[in-house]
Design a protein around this motif. Sequence first.
Motif, PDB file in Angstrom:
ATOM      1  N   THR A   9      45.186  53.250  50.887  1.00 21.14           N
ATOM      2  CA  THR A   9      44.302  52.391  50.093  1.00 21.14           C
ATOM      3  C   THR A   9      44.955  51.030  49.925  1.00 21.14           C
ATOM      4  OG1 THR A   9      43.466  54.311  48.901  1.00 21.14           O
ATOM      5  CG2 THR A   9      43.153  52.169  47.851  1.00 21.14           C
ATOM      6  N   SER A  10      44.149  49.993  50.028  1.00 17.31           N
ATOM      7  CA  SER A  10      44.651  48.642  49.850  1.00 17.31           C
ATOM      8  C   SER A  10      45.114  48.439  48.411  1.00 17.31           C
ATOM      9  CB  SER A  10      43.545  47.644  50.186  1.00 17.31           C
ATOM     10  OG  SER A  10      43.852  46.372  49.680  1.00 17.31           O
ATOM     11  N   THR A  13      42.706  46.555  46.235  1.00 12.46           N
ATOM     12  CA  THR A  13      41.517  47.192  45.647  1.00 12.46           C
ATOM     13  C   THR A  13      41.832  47.848  44.309  1.00 12.46           C
ATOM     14  OG1 THR A  13      41.837  49.296  46.815  1.00 12.46           O
ATOM     15  CG2 THR A  13      40.453  47.645  47.903  1.00 12.46           C
ATOM     16  N   SER A  54      45.573  42.473  51.851  1.00 13.48           N
ATOM     17  CA  SER A  54      45.087  43.842  51.615  1.00 13.48           C
ATOM     18  C   SER A  54      46.071  44.893  52.130  1.00 13.48           C
ATOM     19  CB  SER A  54      43.702  44.047  52.236  1.00 13.48           C
ATOM     20  OG  SER A  54      42.763  43.226  51.586  1.00 13.48           O
ATOM     21  N   ASP A  56      48.326  48.043  52.348  1.00  9.52           N
ATOM     22  CA  ASP A  56      48.128  49.367  51.752  1.00  9.52           C
ATOM     23  C   ASP A  56      49.325  49.722  50.856  1.00  9.52           C
ATOM     24  OD1 ASP A  56      50.188  50.879  53.276  1.00  9.52           O
ATOM     25  OD2 ASP A  56      48.857  50.578  54.986  1.00  9.52           O
TER      26      ASP A  56
END
Length: 116
Positions: A9-10, A13, A54, A56
Amino acid sequence: MTKPRIYTTSFATIYPHYVTKAEKKGRTKAEVDEIIRWLTGYSQTVLEKQLEESTDFETFFAEAPDPNPARDQIKGVVCGVRVEDIEEPTMQEIRYLDKLIDELAKGKAMEKILRE
């Protein structure tokens, strides 16, 4: 064994959720950034670059330039798991950050959060 989804997951985010959690309790984005910089050793400029790119979670922590040696003083429960008992290093780093953000949202003084 497959990696937990959070690893891919970034970070960008999830970061706004950290900020929102802090701000709902009267804390600031600057304090969230200070915690992240303390934990990882990133400068503000590089932290912002990681967010823009972005990156991860796994890469974000793997590339941390200077993980704070005092992070092993972070103790407690996050998501029902004691952070000091987590054996997988990347997951432990993620939970360290979660714990520090929880402490911020609970009104703990920054000196205590940063283990000074």
